[in-house]
Design a protein around this motif. Structure first.
Motif, PDB file in Angstrom:
ATOM      1  N   LEU A  10       0.836  -1.209   0.000  1.00  0.00           N
ATOM      2  CA  LEU A  10       0.000   0.000   0.000  1.00  0.00           C
ATOM      3  C   LEU A  10       0.868   1.256   0.000  1.00  0.00           C
ATOM      4  O   LEU A  10       0.592   2.219  -0.722  1.00  0.00           O
ATOM      5  N   LEU A  13       2.690   2.476  -3.301  1.00  0.00           N
ATOM      6  CA  LEU A  13       1.920   3.167  -4.337  1.00  0.00           C
ATOM      7  C   LEU A  13       2.212   4.663  -4.308  1.00  0.00           C
ATOM      8  O   LEU A  13       2.483   5.240  -3.260  1.00  0.00           O
ATOM      9  N   LYS A  14       2.133   5.297  -5.465  1.00  0.00           N
ATOM     10  CA  LYS A  14       2.344   6.744  -5.523  1.00  0.00           C
ATOM     11  C   LYS A  14       1.292   7.469  -4.701  1.00  0.00           C
ATOM     12  O   LYS A  14       1.579   8.464  -4.041  1.00  0.00           O
ATOM     13  N   GLU A  15       0.062   7.001  -4.781  1.00  0.00           N
ATOM     14  CA  GLU A  15      -1.029   7.598  -4.014  1.00  0.00           C
ATOM     15  C   GLU A  15      -1.940   6.487  -3.507  1.00  0.00           C
ATOM     16  O   GLU A  15      -2.112   5.459  -4.169  1.00  0.00           O
ATOM     17  N   TYR A  16      -2.516   6.694  -2.339  1.00  0.00           N
ATOM     18  CA  TYR A  16      -3.513   5.740  -1.855  1.00  0.00           C
ATOM     19  C   TYR A  16      -4.762   5.851  -2.728  1.00  0.00           C
ATOM     20  O   TYR A  16      -5.154   6.961  -3.104  1.00  0.00           O
ATOM     21  N   PRO A  17      -5.394   4.704  -3.044  1.00  0.00           N
ATOM     22  CA  PRO A  17      -6.641   4.755  -3.824  1.00  0.00           C
ATOM     23  C   PRO A  17      -7.714   5.539  -3.067  1.00  0.00           C
ATOM     24  O   PRO A  17      -7.947   5.304  -1.887  1.00  0.00           O
ATOM     25  N   LYS A  18      -8.363   6.475  -3.734  1.00  0.00           N
ATOM     26  CA  LYS A  18      -9.373   7.311  -3.089  1.00  0.00           C
ATOM     27  C   LYS A  18     -10.665   6.545  -2.813  1.00  0.00           C
ATOM     28  O   LYS A  18     -11.371   6.803  -1.849  1.00  0.00           O
ATOM     29  N   ASP A  19     -11.007   5.629  -3.698  1.00  0.00           N
ATOM     30  CA  ASP A  19     -12.291   4.940  -3.591  1.00  0.00           C
ATOM     31  C   ASP A  19     -12.152   3.549  -2.982  1.00  0.00           C
ATOM     32  O   ASP A  19     -13.032   2.700  -3.114  1.00  0.00           O
ATOM     33  N   ASN A  20     -11.069   3.308  -2.306  1.00  0.00           N
ATOM     34  CA  ASN A  20     -10.813   1.982  -1.741  1.00  0.00           C
ATOM     35  C   ASN A  20     -11.610   1.771  -0.453  1.00  0.00           C
ATOM     36  O   ASN A  20     -11.870   2.713   0.301  1.00  0.00           O
ATOM     37  N   ASN A  21     -12.009   0.520  -0.186  1.00  0.00           N
ATOM     38  CA  ASN A  21     -12.671   0.191   1.066  1.00  0.00           C
ATOM     39  C   ASN A  21     -11.588  -0.218   2.059  1.00  0.00           C
ATOM     40  O   ASN A  21     -11.009  -1.292   1.960  1.00  0.00           O
ATOM     41  N   TYR A  22     -11.339   0.669   3.027  1.00  0.00           N
ATOM     42  CA  TYR A  22     -10.236   0.443   3.964  1.00  0.00           C
ATOM     43  C   TYR A  22     -10.680  -0.236   5.258  1.00  0.00           C
ATOM     44  O   TYR A  22      -9.863  -0.392   6.173  1.00  0.00           O
ATOM     45  N   PHE A  57      -8.743   9.858   3.579  1.00  0.00           N
ATOM     46  CA  PHE A  57      -9.119   8.673   2.807  1.00  0.00           C
ATOM     47  C   PHE A  57     -10.216   7.846   3.470  1.00  0.00           C
ATOM     48  O   PHE A  57     -10.752   6.927   2.851  1.00  0.00           O
TER      49      PHE A  57
END
Length: 272
Positions: A10, A13-22, A57
């Protein structure tokens, strides 16, 4: 994939996914927040929480789940009162998430006033009952519970609490500094001074109120056990000295700085 591998990926990655279910990874991190593996605990779990929370996020539901969990008996109050055991890592890294949540709240305002007051009460209850004052633990990394608690107090001091609440925090700081258990040697004094300076900048306390607070640093149960007495004297001297130097550079706090200087001089002449 084990948690460490998940977090390494995680954070690669260059950026954390915005729409990810964390939600799933949050639960895993909370379950392992006090592991003795310092790389996983400090560099991965805490760092990831910092990026997720402060970076925006997480959903409000996620944030509230984190807050509710870290304040429970399996986190902030896990085996509270134990000394020299690994349980301190769970407590100290739970309290370290409070500043992250309060920092994000200043942007998002997802917490009510009553919720912030509850966080304040629980933080003070935790610090009042924490007995493990170790700093760096060989092979396991930083425990640093008092310092992490001080960071939480500093974050609370930025929440526009009323003067009564801020006085509670000031007196909680006094109680921790005036311990016979240990001499703080890992810059804990500076972390508590930061919280105190924030409180002073957010409030206008009368001279008498501040002088009464400062006087309490010299009011403890005296004994003939000088190894214990010198621990308190050392802690008070370090803390008030640090506070003096911080305030002496602030034009608005010259009067308080002079009072502190006088108190330190009196203490040195009496005990040294």
């Amino acid at each position: 994939m084990i948690l460490k591998e998940e977090l390494v990926f995680l954070n690669s990655l260059k950026e954390y996914p915005k729409d990810n279910n964390y939600e799933v990874i949050i639960k895993k991190m909370l379950l392992n927040i006090g592991v003795i593996d310092s790389e996983l605990r400090d560099n991965l779990i805490y760092t990831t929480f910092s990026k997720l929370i402060v970076g925006g996020f997480l959903t409000e539901q996620n944030l509230r789940f984190v807050l509710t969990t870290i304040l429970d008996d399996q986190h902030l109050f896990y085996k509270i009162g134990e000394k020299d055991s690994d349980s301190v890592f769970t407590r100290s890294f739970s309290v370290l998430l409070i500043p992250l949540l309060l920092t994000f709240n200043k942007k998002q305002n997802f917490l009510s006033e009553s919720e912030i007051l509850f966080i304040k009460d629980e933080t003070l209850r935790y610090l009042n009952n924490e007995k493990d004052y170790r700093g760096h633990v060989p092979e396991k990394g930083w425990a640093h519970a008092p310092a992490h608690g001080a960071d939480a107090l500093n974050a609370l001091a930025k929440c526009k609490l009323n003067s009564t609440c801020n006085l509670e925090i000031l007196y909680a700081v006094k109680k921790i500094i005036c311990t016979k258990e240990t001499v703080f040697t890992n810059l804990e004094d500076e972390r508590f001074v930061t919280a105190v300076v924030t409180i002073l900048k957010e409030n206008h306390f009368e001279r008498e109120v501040m002088e009464n607070w400062l006087d309490t640093f010299f009011d403890w149960d005296k004994s003939e056990l000088w190894d214990e007495e010198y621990k308190i004297i050392s802690n008070v001297k370090l803390f008030l000295g640090s506070l003096y130097f911080r305030l002496s550079n602030e034009q608005d706090y010259q009067e308080i700085a002079k009072i502190i200087q006088m108190k330190i001089t009196e203490m040195i002449s009496k005990y040294i």
